[in-house]
Design an enzyme around this catalytic site. Sequence first.
Site: not given
Length: 361
Positions: A92, A266
Amino acid sequence: MSKFSFNIYHQHKKARSGIIVTAHGEMRTPAFMPVGTRGTVKAMLPESVAETGADILLGNTYHLMLQPTAERIVQLGGLHKFMNWDKPILTDSGGFQVMSLSKLCKITEEGVSFSSHINGDKYMLTPERSTEIQYLLGSTITMAFDECTPYPATFEEAKTSMQLTTRWANRSRNAFVKREGYAQFGIIQGSVYEELREQSSKDLVELDFEGYAVGGLAVGEGQELMFKVLDYAPDFLPQNKPRYLMGVGKPADIIGAVSRGIDMFDCVIPTRSGRNGQAFTKYGTVNIRNSKYADDNKPLEHDCLCPACRNYSKAYLHHLVRIGEILGSMLMTWHNLTYFQNLMSRIRAYIKLGKDFDFDS
């Protein structure tokens, strides 16, 4: 080296199943990505994570830039070598953690200035720096830098935030080093407003990212409103590119999102819950701390092939968790990650057969 590609092989209504091909191998979709925040999935060996059926892991730019630093990791051969994981890794952008973990952060057009939650050192994270860090880590899939719009937000607040994310997406895309088999995903924002989600999608699709994430959900709006947004948001995105719903991991949420066209997920839920003594099963969750399991000689799930279920009873797991033994966290986490990968396999099988999902866990 393989080119990055997404091949859809089966579709049932809006649900899709396929294969994403990357420089680090293939991943089956719909996919669940275990979270390896600091270069490790807590309480698991990387090879054990692979044994659960995971094709890809998630790493965190914010945490890795602070410790051990991206510069150190690249000197040691990159994140894949560093943590002994040869499959795809998605990182990320770090923005969400900066804004949620740092007590003193300031958002400007340039980026986000913040103090480390570890020692108070000051940093500046910009779209360019976030993209550079992910490049140094060797991330298979890099995420564009964005502002995760808090919930609730007024239309004007969400619009201002979305427009900043769009400008940052442009800068992230310009900073991305294109290599065969690697990808960068843009992140769609707009809170719960359809008009803003549509505009955000149009703006980011023009940048031709290799995939797209739906951001700004699972931030307190609840399942009903999240599904309402997902009823339309994926339709604004290209059919031939992966769609990733960030931070969503409850089984019922995954099933509902897949049925609305999402391909990737996720969440820390399976690992965090495992360490806290909660197991996921097809029949619901099990709080193994409960005293009723103290004499239960049966496994968590009779047909699960994880080590916890193959070799140990609920009574033994209850004992380990109650006394705080590390093995308890390991076995519970291993089971939960196996459960989530089995869930994704089951979802893919239903899509292939053209069947509606008749289960919610």
